[in-house]
Design a protein around this motif. Structure first.
Motif, PDB file in Angstrom:
ATOM      1  N   ILE A  12      76.045  49.063  18.249  1.00 39.05           N
ATOM      2  CA  ILE A  12      77.352  48.682  17.691  1.00 39.05           C
ATOM      3  C   ILE A  12      77.430  49.114  16.231  1.00 39.05           C
ATOM      4  O   ILE A  12      78.420  49.721  15.801  1.00 39.05           O
ATOM      5  N   LEU A  13      76.396  48.821  15.462  1.00 38.90           N
ATOM      6  CA  LEU A  13      76.386  49.191  14.041  1.00 38.90           C
ATOM      7  C   LEU A  13      76.437  50.698  13.859  1.00 38.90           C
ATOM      8  O   LEU A  13      77.153  51.211  13.000  1.00 38.90           O
ATOM      9  N   ARG A  14      75.693  51.419  14.668  1.00 41.39           N
ATOM     10  CA  ARG A  14      75.686  52.889  14.591  1.00 41.39           C
ATOM     11  C   ARG A  14      77.091  53.440  14.859  1.00 41.39           C
ATOM     12  O   ARG A  14      77.587  54.295  14.127  1.00 41.39           O
ATOM     13  N   GLU A  15      77.730  52.927  15.897  1.00 41.33           N
ATOM     14  CA  GLU A  15      79.075  53.396  16.246  1.00 41.33           C
ATOM     15  C   GLU A  15      80.089  53.049  15.159  1.00 41.33           C
ATOM     16  O   GLU A  15      80.939  53.865  14.801  1.00 41.33           O
ATOM     17  N   LEU A  16      80.019  51.837  14.635  1.00 41.17           N
ATOM     18  CA  LEU A  16      80.973  51.429  13.601  1.00 41.17           C
ATOM     19  C   LEU A  16      80.776  52.204  12.303  1.00 41.17           C
ATOM     20  O   LEU A  16      81.741  52.475  11.591  1.00 41.17           O
ATOM     21  N   GLN A  17      79.536  52.567  11.990  1.00 41.27           N
ATOM     22  CA  GLN A  17      79.309  53.389  10.800  1.00 41.27           C
ATOM     23  C   GLN A  17      79.906  54.773  10.980  1.00 41.27           C
ATOM     24  O   GLN A  17      80.370  55.377  10.021  1.00 41.27           O
ATOM     25  N   GLY A  18      79.909  55.262  12.196  1.00 42.10           N
ATOM     26  CA  GLY A  18      80.496  56.577  12.469  1.00 42.10           C
ATOM     27  C   GLY A  18      82.012  56.545  12.479  1.00 42.10           C
ATOM     28  O   GLY A  18      82.669  57.510  12.088  1.00 42.10           O
ATOM     29  N   ASP A  19      82.582  55.415  12.928  1.00 46.87           N
ATOM     30  CA  ASP A  19      84.040  55.289  13.008  1.00 46.87           C
ATOM     31  C   ASP A  19      84.408  53.812  12.923  1.00 46.87           C
ATOM     32  O   ASP A  19      84.401  53.105  13.926  1.00 46.87           O
ATOM     33  N   CYS A  38      81.372  42.221  23.325  1.00 45.96           N
ATOM     34  CA  CYS A  38      81.287  43.190  22.227  1.00 45.96           C
ATOM     35  C   CYS A  38      81.981  42.625  20.992  1.00 45.96           C
ATOM     36  O   CYS A  38      81.438  42.665  19.892  1.00 45.96           O
ATOM     37  N   LEU A  39      83.168  42.066  21.180  1.00 49.55           N
ATOM     38  CA  LEU A  39      83.903  41.484  20.066  1.00 49.55           C
ATOM     39  C   LEU A  39      83.135  40.308  19.472  1.00 49.55           C
ATOM     40  O   LEU A  39      83.074  40.164  18.243  1.00 49.55           O
ATOM     41  N   ARG A  40      82.525  39.485  20.316  1.00 50.52           N
ATOM     42  CA  ARG A  40      81.726  38.356  19.819  1.00 50.52           C
ATOM     43  C   ARG A  40      80.560  38.858  18.975  1.00 50.52           C
ATOM     44  O   ARG A  40      80.250  38.288  17.923  1.00 50.52           O
ATOM     45  N   ARG A  41      79.925  39.913  19.428  1.00 51.18           N
ATOM     46  CA  ARG A  41      78.797  40.469  18.671  1.00 51.18           C
ATOM     47  C   ARG A  41      79.254  41.026  17.316  1.00 51.18           C
ATOM     48  O   ARG A  41      78.592  40.813  16.300  1.00 51.18           O
ATOM     49  N   VAL A  42      80.370  41.745  17.308  1.00 53.16           N
ATOM     50  CA  VAL A  42      80.887  42.288  16.049  1.00 53.16           C
ATOM     51  C   VAL A  42      81.212  41.150  15.087  1.00 53.16           C
ATOM     52  O   VAL A  42      80.847  41.194  13.908  1.00 53.16           O
ATOM     53  N   ARG A  43      81.869  40.126  15.580  1.00 56.09           N
ATOM     54  CA  ARG A  43      82.202  38.979  14.723  1.00 56.09           C
ATOM     55  C   ARG A  43      80.950  38.289  14.195  1.00 56.09           C
ATOM     56  O   ARG A  43      80.899  37.871  13.046  1.00 56.09           O
ATOM     57  N   ALA A  44      79.910  38.162  15.043  1.00 57.80           N
ATOM     58  CA  ALA A  44      78.650  37.554  14.597  1.00 57.80           C
ATOM     59  C   ALA A  44      77.994  38.413  13.516  1.00 57.80           C
ATOM     60  O   ALA A  44      77.467  37.883  12.528  1.00 57.80           O
ATOM     61  N   LEU A  45      78.038  39.741  13.682  1.00 54.33           N
ATOM     62  CA  LEU A  45      77.492  40.641  12.667  1.00 54.33           C
ATOM     63  C   LEU A  45      78.253  40.526  11.359  1.00 54.33           C
ATOM     64  O   LEU A  45      77.674  40.604  10.270  1.00 54.33           O
ATOM     65  N   GLY A  49      76.928  38.636   7.654  1.00 51.50           N
ATOM     66  CA  GLY A  49      76.904  39.479   6.464  1.00 51.50           C
ATOM     67  C   GLY A  49      76.289  40.843   6.673  1.00 51.50           C
ATOM     68  O   GLY A  49      76.104  41.591   5.711  1.00 51.50           O
ATOM     69  N   ILE A  50      75.959  41.183   7.900  1.00 54.92           N
ATOM     70  CA  ILE A  50      75.414  42.517   8.164  1.00 54.92           C
ATOM     71  C   ILE A  50      76.519  43.553   8.048  1.00 54.92           C
ATOM     72  O   ILE A  50      76.328  44.606   7.443  1.00 54.92           O
ATOM     73  N   ILE A  51      77.681  43.256   8.593  1.00 53.60           N
ATOM     74  CA  ILE A  51      78.871  44.085   8.361  1.00 53.60           C
ATOM     75  C   ILE A  51      79.592  43.448   7.186  1.00 53.60           C
ATOM     76  O   ILE A  51      80.110  42.345   7.285  1.00 53.60           O
ATOM     77  N   ARG A  52      79.589  44.148   6.050  1.00 55.32           N
ATOM     78  CA  ARG A  52      80.190  43.598   4.830  1.00 55.32           C
ATOM     79  C   ARG A  52      81.688  43.820   4.750  1.00 55.32           C
ATOM     80  O   ARG A  52      82.373  43.141   4.010  1.00 55.32           O
ATOM     81  N   GLY A  53      82.198  44.812   5.456  1.00 50.41           N
ATOM     82  CA  GLY A  53      83.621  45.100   5.395  1.00 50.41           C
ATOM     83  C   GLY A  53      83.903  46.473   5.961  1.00 50.41           C
ATOM     84  O   GLY A  53      83.008  47.165   6.436  1.00 50.41           O
ATOM     85  N   TYR A  54      85.163  46.861   5.870  1.00 53.92           N
ATOM     86  CA  TYR A  54      85.625  48.152   6.374  1.00 53.92           C
ATOM     87  C   TYR A  54      86.472  48.785   5.281  1.00 53.92           C
ATOM     88  O   TYR A  54      87.237  48.098   4.617  1.00 53.92           O
ATOM     89  N   ARG A  55      86.352  50.090   5.136  1.00 56.53           N
ATOM     90  CA  ARG A  55      87.161  50.776   4.131  1.00 56.53           C
ATOM     91  C   ARG A  55      87.315  52.246   4.461  1.00 56.53           C
ATOM     92  O   ARG A  55      86.522  52.799   5.221  1.00 56.53           O
TER      93      ARG A  55
END
Length: 158
Positions: A12-19, A38-45, A49-55
């Motif tokens: 999930i992290l690899r994919e989100l870093q790519g897009d 998948c959505l639950r996992r993203v929200r947990a991440l 604080g593993i996913i700090r934000g999107y930009r």
């Protein structure tokens, strides 16, 4: 404490870093699980604080910032209050893209952008005149050879 992540979280992290704009449905397909977990996992991440934000990643040159430079700042005092005061001042300088506090001879390393040399020189004058600044060394970049705005997911602390 470092949170242990499993292979699905790593994917999930690899994919989100790519897009970072990928839909949850597409993300779930790519990582091999259904959309709700998948959505639950993203929200947990995100909550952990593993996913700090999107930009959006912008191209400086396309926006008229043709000069990129580093400024190495040595302060007079390294007392915690003085370090914090300088770090706070850095937040108010729009030409500073990122800043690191360092150990050793240099106290802070600033990555700066400017539309031209004159603008950068004026910024350096302001920087050298800032309270508690002993000296500043600058270097102008010629070319960027790598810009990996990602955290490596292979062989890391997973």
């Amino acid at each position: 404490m470092v949170r242990r992540i499993d292979a699905i979280d790593a994917n999930i992290l690899r994919e989100l870093q790519g897009d970072g704009r990928i839909t949850n449905v597409e993300l779930s397909k790519r990582v091999g699980i259904s959309a709700p977990p998948c959505l639950r996992r993203v929200r947990a991440l995100e909550e952990d604080g593993i996913i700090r934000g999107y930009r959006a990643l912008l191209d400086e040159k396309a926006l008229g910032y043709d000069l990129m430079a580093f400024a190495m700042v040595h302060l007079v005092s390294q007392a915690e209050a003085d370090l914090a005061a300088f770090a706070d001042r850095v937040e108010r300088w729009p030409l500073v893209r990122s800043c690191w506090m360092l150990s050793g001879e240099t106290d802070f390393l600033l990555l700066c952008v400017a539309p031209d040399l004159r603008t950068f020189q004026n910024f350096v004058l302001e920087l050298t005149g800032a309270p508690n600044v002993r000296n500043v060394k600058t270097t102008i970049t010629l070319r960027q050879t790598k810009d990996a705005a990602i955290v490596p997911m292979e062989g890391g602390a997973t």
